[in-house]
Scaffold this motif. Structure first.
Motif, short mmCIF file in Angstrom:
data_model
loop_
_atom_site.label_atom_id
_atom_site.label_comp_id
_atom_site.label_asym_id
_atom_site.label_seq_id
_atom_site.Cartn_x
_atom_site.Cartn_y
_atom_site.Cartn_z
N SER A 194 0.61 -1.24 0.25
CA SER A 194 0.00 0.11 -0.13
C SER A 194 1.23 1.06 0.03
O SER A 194 2.41 1.70 -0.04
CB SER A 194 -0.73 0.34 1.74
OG SER A 194 -0.29 0.45 2.22
N GLN A 250 -5.76 -1.10 -7.72
CA GLN A 250 -6.20 -0.13 -6.89
C GLN A 250 -7.39 -1.69 -6.11
O GLN A 250 -7.72 -2.95 -6.87
CB GLN A 250 -7.40 0.61 -7.07
CG GLN A 250 -8.48 0.79 -6.34
CD GLN A 250 -9.16 2.22 -6.54
OE1 GLN A 250 -8.79 3.06 -7.60
NE2 GLN A 250 -10.09 2.92 -5.42
N ILE A 251 -6.43 -1.80 -4.79
CA ILE A 251 -7.45 -3.00 -3.92
C ILE A 251 -8.18 -2.57 -3.10
O ILE A 251 -8.12 -1.74 -1.82
CB ILE A 251 -6.72 -3.54 -3.53
CG1 ILE A 251 -5.49 -4.44 -4.45
CG2 ILE A 251 -6.79 -3.79 -2.34
CD1 ILE A 251 -4.31 -5.21 -3.96
N GLY A 252 -9.90 -2.48 -3.17
CA GLY A 252 -10.77 -1.07 -2.34
C GLY A 252 -10.66 -0.15 -2.74
O GLY A 252 -10.50 0.48 -4.11
N ARG A 253 -10.62 0.13 -1.63
CA ARG A 253 -10.24 1.90 -1.75
C ARG A 253 -9.03 2.12 -1.27
O ARG A 253 -8.31 3.28 -1.36
CB ARG A 253 -10.92 2.84 -0.43
CG ARG A 253 -12.02 2.40 -0.20
CD ARG A 253 -13.06 2.83 0.90
NE ARG A 253 -12.46 4.78 1.20
CZ ARG A 253 -13.17 5.22 2.60
NH1 ARG A 253 -13.22 4.10 3.78
NH2 ARG A 253 -12.70 6.11 2.50
N SER A 254 -7.55 1.01 -1.07
CA SER A 254 -6.27 1.10 -1.04
C SER A 254 -5.47 1.41 -2.44
O SER A 254 -5.98 0.30 -3.11
CB SER A 254 -5.61 0.65 -0.12
OG SER A 254 -6.19 0.55 1.32
#
Length: 84
Positions: free
Chosen positions: A12, A50-54
């Motif tokens: 992240s 992008q992974i979810g909102r991260s």
């Protein structure tokens, strides 16, 4: 960390900021600043997932980007292009 076959080391932006500082690549940086750099340099910034909102980036590609990036701390970018 990346696997033995050399797969990506996806982290992240928050972890990227922490690791860049701990590895001595930069003196200090925040995940917010990393997001801003990504917006300002969409062509040169390493690929982001992008992974979810991260947002996540491969550390093996991000480290050299930040190691060679010229810091502009304190430079007034809002005055560029204005006549003297």
């Amino acid at each position: 960390m990346a696997d033995d076959e050399g797969g990506p080391d996806m982290i992240s932006f928050r972890e990227l900021a922490r690791r860049l500082v701990s590895d001595g690549v930069v003196e200090r940086i925040t995940h917010q600043r990393i997001s801003q750099i990504r917006r300002d340099d969409p062509e040169g910034f390493p690929p982001v997932v992008q992974i979810g909102r991260s947002m996540a980036v491969d550390y093996r590609k991000a480290r050299p980007y930040f190691a060679t990036r010229r810091s502009r701390q304190g430079e007034r970018t809002d005055l560029k292009g204005q006549p003297d």
